[in-house]
Write a protein that holds these residues in place. Structure first.
Motif, mmCIF file in Angstrom:
data_model
loop_
_atom_site.group_PDB
_atom_site.id
_atom_site.type_symbol
_atom_site.label_atom_id
_atom_site.label_comp_id
_atom_site.label_asym_id
_atom_site.label_seq_id
_atom_site.Cartn_x
_atom_site.Cartn_y
_atom_site.Cartn_z
ATOM 1 N N HIS B 142 0.833 -1.206 0.000
ATOM 2 C CA HIS B 142 0.000 0.000 0.000
ATOM 3 C C HIS B 142 0.868 1.257 0.000
ATOM 4 C CE1 HIS B 142 -3.425 -2.513 0.367
ATOM 5 N NE2 HIS B 142 -3.276 -2.810 1.623
ATOM 6 N N ALA B 143 1.986 1.192 0.716
ATOM 7 C CA ALA B 143 2.894 2.342 0.711
ATOM 8 C C ALA B 143 3.486 2.542 -0.681
ATOM 9 C CB ALA B 143 4.003 2.133 1.743
ATOM 10 N N THR B 145 2.068 1.589 -3.498
ATOM 11 C CA THR B 145 0.949 2.102 -4.300
ATOM 12 C C THR B 145 0.811 3.614 -4.101
ATOM 13 O OG1 THR B 145 -0.204 -0.018 -4.067
ATOM 14 C CG2 THR B 145 -1.532 1.878 -4.715
ATOM 15 N N SER B 146 0.864 4.051 -2.854
ATOM 16 C CA SER B 146 0.700 5.485 -2.565
ATOM 17 C C SER B 146 1.829 6.309 -3.165
ATOM 18 C CB SER B 146 0.681 5.725 -1.049
ATOM 19 O OG SER B 146 -0.456 5.168 -0.455
ATOM 20 N N ILE B 218 18.406 4.172 2.693
ATOM 21 C CA ILE B 218 17.470 5.283 2.466
ATOM 22 C C ILE B 218 18.024 6.324 1.474
ATOM 23 C CG2 ILE B 218 16.436 7.301 3.599
ATOM 24 C CD1 ILE B 218 14.676 5.047 4.178
ATOM 25 N N ARG B 222 16.115 7.208 -1.952
ATOM 26 C CA ARG B 222 15.756 8.588 -2.307
ATOM 27 C C ARG B 222 16.306 8.956 -3.679
ATOM 28 N NH1 ARG B 222 15.110 12.724 -4.007
ATOM 29 N NH2 ARG B 222 14.769 14.779 -3.115
ATOM 30 N N GLY B 248 11.071 13.354 -2.614
ATOM 31 C CA GLY B 248 11.186 13.444 -1.156
ATOM 32 C C GLY B 248 9.939 12.908 -0.473
ATOM 33 N N ALA B 249 8.783 13.356 -0.950
ATOM 34 C CA ALA B 249 7.523 12.880 -0.362
ATOM 35 C C ALA B 249 7.334 11.383 -0.623
ATOM 36 C CB ALA B 249 6.350 13.680 -0.930
ATOM 37 N N THR B 251 9.731 9.169 -0.836
ATOM 38 C CA THR B 251 10.604 8.489 0.119
ATOM 39 C C THR B 251 9.953 8.454 1.498
ATOM 40 O OG1 THR B 251 12.471 9.406 -1.112
ATOM 41 C CG2 THR B 251 12.970 8.404 1.013
ATOM 42 N N MET B 252 9.344 9.568 1.863
ATOM 43 C CA MET B 252 8.652 9.652 3.152
ATOM 44 C C MET B 252 7.574 8.567 3.254
ATOM 45 S SD MET B 252 7.004 13.161 4.607
ATOM 46 C CE MET B 252 8.541 14.046 4.690
ATOM 47 N N LEU B 253 6.857 8.363 2.165
ATOM 48 C CA LEU B 253 5.804 7.344 2.158
ATOM 49 C C LEU B 253 6.381 5.932 2.263
ATOM 50 C CD1 LEU B 253 3.395 8.773 -0.563
ATOM 51 C CD2 LEU B 253 2.793 8.273 1.815
ATOM 52 N N LEU B 254 7.659 5.778 1.905
ATOM 53 C CA LEU B 254 8.257 4.442 1.859
ATOM 54 C C LEU B 254 9.181 4.147 3.035
ATOM 55 C CD1 LEU B 254 9.164 4.353 -1.933
ATOM 56 C CD2 LEU B 254 7.316 3.097 -0.795
ATOM 57 N N ARG B 255 9.297 5.092 3.941
ATOM 58 C CA ARG B 255 10.275 4.953 5.016
ATOM 59 C C ARG B 255 10.041 3.687 5.837
ATOM 60 N NH1 ARG B 255 10.676 8.904 9.983
ATOM 61 N NH2 ARG B 255 8.479 8.361 9.858
ATOM 62 N N GLU B 256 8.819 3.433 6.261
ATOM 63 C CA GLU B 256 8.536 2.224 7.037
ATOM 64 C C GLU B 256 8.550 0.991 6.131
ATOM 65 O OE1 GLU B 256 8.413 2.337 10.341
ATOM 66 O OE2 GLU B 256 8.755 4.492 10.078
#
Lengths: 561, 561
Positions: B142-143, B145-146, B218, B222, B248-249, B251-256
């Protein structure tokens, strides 16, 4: 700002220039749960600071806690800090010795990447950890997206494999969803799906979201999903998710998502955060099961309904309170100097300029919201949410209005001062907790759709009535033919005006509300009325907030708010 | 079965009529982590039995564990039990005293609701809890996908707000994705997006999935996201995610999601499950970071690549092993009686009938896969995965072939007998662990795209060469113009044949492979070659598996496999 970028904006990032209190490190979620009376067996951790509550593992108990509903005047695009006030009030009530839980809605990625930001409050009154809550959280929205889109895929797959149910492709009202502001998906043609025209909505507007928010338990969730109407046969019969044998798999996808999420405020107050925002295009309340769970665990539950009281509070009081039997004991109406200036017609870039006369000119908006809350049987507490740019003279205008009209009023500074900035508000609310207000919905439970629409438009909005467009009229005939005409109506309307025209600010009158469509949501158990030009899929602005976000090499985020 | 319903099917549910061992209750994930050498600070629980590994919190250590790659012959639609063999081999190696971790790919909801089922193995050789792993898991897909769809929304938003980068809308190759088999979304026209034609792919085929699977850390994640090419300007320059300020955004969505997931087998062996399946339409290997992490923690890491060795193993050995420096020490080739019968032309509903002659007639498929594995520098171990309908006479055909050709061979019964059913296979693999095979990719690292395609088609597939369609030829010109011609090629091809025609079974020859498109995936760092009629968005069959699924009133699931 083009209206289409804000069509679905919700959540309430606080907007203030004052220095916020820096929150401390969150406590382990197991500690928060234990302090809230949640046994270890009922807590499922998601990382160190998020958890889900397995309601079946809670000790028995009636949902007896008093509900405090936080709503607001007609808002600015940035929001009036309603979530911030809700968190701050919860912290202040807890500090005053009340056994308190906060019940909020989950953030949507749309506003996070668009314009308005997240939905965790701000400054000294916020949920933590804000980055985890604002990004994916426990993946509930993704589960809702999946369940919604599985049903949509099964509809088109049914058409592809011979359409034995004889579905009329032109009648299919059920759309796909994404938790994203994506204007280009509003209207699409399925070139590989028989050329059918359809579109995407944002996940918060999905009927599956409403079903999850209103269901009592898993069997009720399963039954409601099965009742979702996706379209009609060529002979006019409704086709449901059960007809397509999709509801079992949809329920399976929602099994974890249906469990309320537990987090904490920066002050350590427990908060259940569950269900979707967007009271303009959805019902926009947190989930019934979260509210009920919080009322089993706490004496006071502070919750929020989205946008102005004409939207969120109307839907909370006329729909959710009846379905979930959770009529509030007290209602807080958040007002800001900025919002009243905007309602007086000031431009967005003028809202930071001291202008007491503009605040005065915006008071009719506050007055109408106060009168509306009273119509539902409540004496509101006006929470004046102070922003850094407000002057004492401007704040005094609101305080004077309240004094002259016998309205409880509390200056609220929770963003800059944390719980202590909400002590006055908590004192007012605390006094109301001992009262027994006589909750009165705007329309009786057996009113028909048009009657409901007329009641809401005339009584709550202050308009002259309702006009149904030809398509809505045809849909109403079909609604009557199937016996759905007494389902409550869930109005999709701009949040900027009591009317359906976002430009009619303040307390407009002499308008009629034009209903474009009346869409039966037989799983949710309501009829969606699309008014004006409201859209159920927002767009991104010219410079989306996403452009300013990044992850640093050490894994920390920047630019998220 | 129409081919389009299986275009993207992956994962390997075991298919056997023999009674499976019933797995016991899973142990708390913290216990599994501790036993695997993962300190408490590095484990983030997701519920009681799932966890994510924070790689930065692990003790220092080189990725020194030996990699065992499990691949297969050309498969049946139901799969040959490759995941089951991988799990069973891991359990058997652990039982034999090897410090073992299993490294698998995450299931996709497409096959779960379509036809093939989940991807957690089966019987006595499976990951637990299978329902949580097969449904949403830790929301990584889902991450992805987002993140994918945020970039897509920002592309169309850029066009909407004036297109200052002068993107040619017709050149936009980056599509939206959903983790769903949804045929109708393959080709769509964005009526509210300027009428542009585009489509959806399944999430496993997203370039963002490949980026997550191939990124080192990470900062590399990025950087790779920023390099994704979404399309070209009217003057022919590539437009990247960095140009749109989206990375950047994303990567933020994929951090976890970038953190590897930890689960266990029913026997208690630790397993990292991370990254996407679908070696037919994606690279189809588990993530590099998961493999590397497992190699830091264990002496032996058993991993799997999707479908037949012409797809998954080719991509593992020619792409992933070079990027992640994880060339295997041993290669296991799963063969089944059923698959060989299918490769001899038997119909799907005849595969349960005893037919040693058909197995014999299917041997050329096995022989070519054996020869291919040898070309990469390995002596394969053929794991004959026994199904309940297999006869001794049929099994003997495969064993005789191996004996005659000097190929290691082990009858494998892990589905019915658990780890003890994999002891023979583990013994062979254990003998190979002490060897130092000379890994040789099929083409040199500086080969150009056409040269790579020719090498793979002639050497691995056994064909006569490659034919580029006019669009692919034009795309190749563009690839050369931008200096991308030495990126490795990632071929999307039917899993049913060495050729691009799913009807050419066995060991076909005299064919050419037709390349429809050559799509630069500059973030992933490869060129996707679409061959034959392969589609990157599968469809549902006439009776999707979803129709048989439900949740009982007590919350347990039924019908999930």
């Amino acid at each position: 700002m083009s209206t289409d970028t804000s069509a679905g904006v919700a959540g309430d990032a606080a907007e203030t220039a004052s220095a916020g209190t820096v929150p401390g490190a969150p406590r382990p979620i197991a500690e928060i749960a234990a302090a809230a009376g949640i046994p270890e067996a009922a807590l499922e951790p998601y990382g160190r600071h998020l958890g889900k509550i397995d309601v079946d593992q809670l000790p028995p108990g009636e949902p007896a806690g008093a509900v405090v509903l936080v709503t607001a005047v007609s808002p600015t695009p940035a929001g009036e800090g309603k979530s911030t006030v809700t968190v701050g009030l919860g912290d202040a009530l807890a500090a005053a010795g009340h056994r308190t839980m906060i019940a909020l809605r989950e953030p949507s990625l749309g506003p996070v990447f668009g314009m308005k930001g997240g939905a965790t409050g701000g400054g000294g009154a916020q949920l933590v950890p804000m980055d985890r809550i604002n990004l994916h959280f426990t993946a509930d929205f993704h589960a809702i997206t999946s369940a919604n889109n599985l049903l949509a895929a099964m509809v088109d797959n049914h058409l592809h494999h011979g359409n034995s149910l004889d579905i009329d492709p032109g009648s299919i009202g059920f759309k796909r969803v994404l938790d994203m502001n994506d204007r280009a998906l509003r209207r699409i043609r399925l070139e590989s799906g028989g050329g059918r025209e359809t579109g995407f909505e944002i996940t918060a507007a999905s009927e599956v979201m409403a079903v999850l928010c209103l269901a009592r338990d898993i069997p009720d969730l399963r039954a409601r999903l099965g009742r979702i109407t996706v379209g009609f046969t060529r002979s006019g019969s409704p086709v449901t998710a059960d007809d397509l044998r999709a509801a079992g798999a949809m329920t399976m996808l929602l099994r974890e998502a249906f469990k309320p999420n537990l987090v904490q405020t920066a002050a350590g107050t427990p908060a259940v955060v569950h269900g979707g925002p967007f009271a303009n295009i959805a019902h926009g309340c947190n989930s019934a099961i979260a509210t009920t769970t919080a009322r089993r665990l706490a004496d006071v539950v502070v919750t929020e309904a989205g946008f102005g009281a004409d939207l969120g509070a109307e839907k909370f009081l006329d729909i959710k309170a009846r379905v979930a039997d959770c009529a509030p004991t007290a209602v807080v109406l958040v007002a800001t100097v900025r919002a009243l200036k905007m309602n007086a017609g000031r431009a967005k870039d003028e809202l930071a300029q001291a202008d007491p006369a503009a605040v005065q000119a915006g008071l009719p908006n506050l007055a109408r919201h106060v009168a509306n809350v009273r119509r539902y049987g409540y004496e509101p507490v006006v929470a004046v949410n102070r922003f850094g740019t407000d002057t004492d003279g401007e704040l005094a205008v609101i305080e004077r209005f309240c004094a002259e009209n016998g309205v409880r009023c509390a200056l609220t500074e929770v963003h800059s001062r944390g719980a202590s900035g909400g002590a006055e508000l908590a004192r007012h609310v605390g006094e109301l907790l001992g009262t027994r207000p006589s909750y009165r919905p705007i329309y009786p439970a057996d009113a028909e759709v048009e009657e409901q629409l007329e009641a809401i438009v005339r009584t709550v909005y202050g308009g002259d009535g309702v006009e149904l467009a030809p398509e809505a009229r045809a849909q109403l005939e079909r609604i009557r033919a199937h016996g759905w005409e007494r389902l409550p109506v869930c109005i999709a309307k701009t949040q900027y005006s009591f009317s359906d025209d976002p430009k009619l600010l303040g307390a407009p009158s002499g308008f009629t509300v034009r209903v474009r469509e009346l869409i039966p949501r037989t799983g949710a158990g309501f009829i969606v009325a699309l008014t004006g030009t409201i859209m159920t899929m927002p767009g991104l602005p010219a410079a989306p907030a996403a452009e300013g976000m990044d992850v640093l090499d050490d894994g920390t985020t920047s630019g998220l708010s």
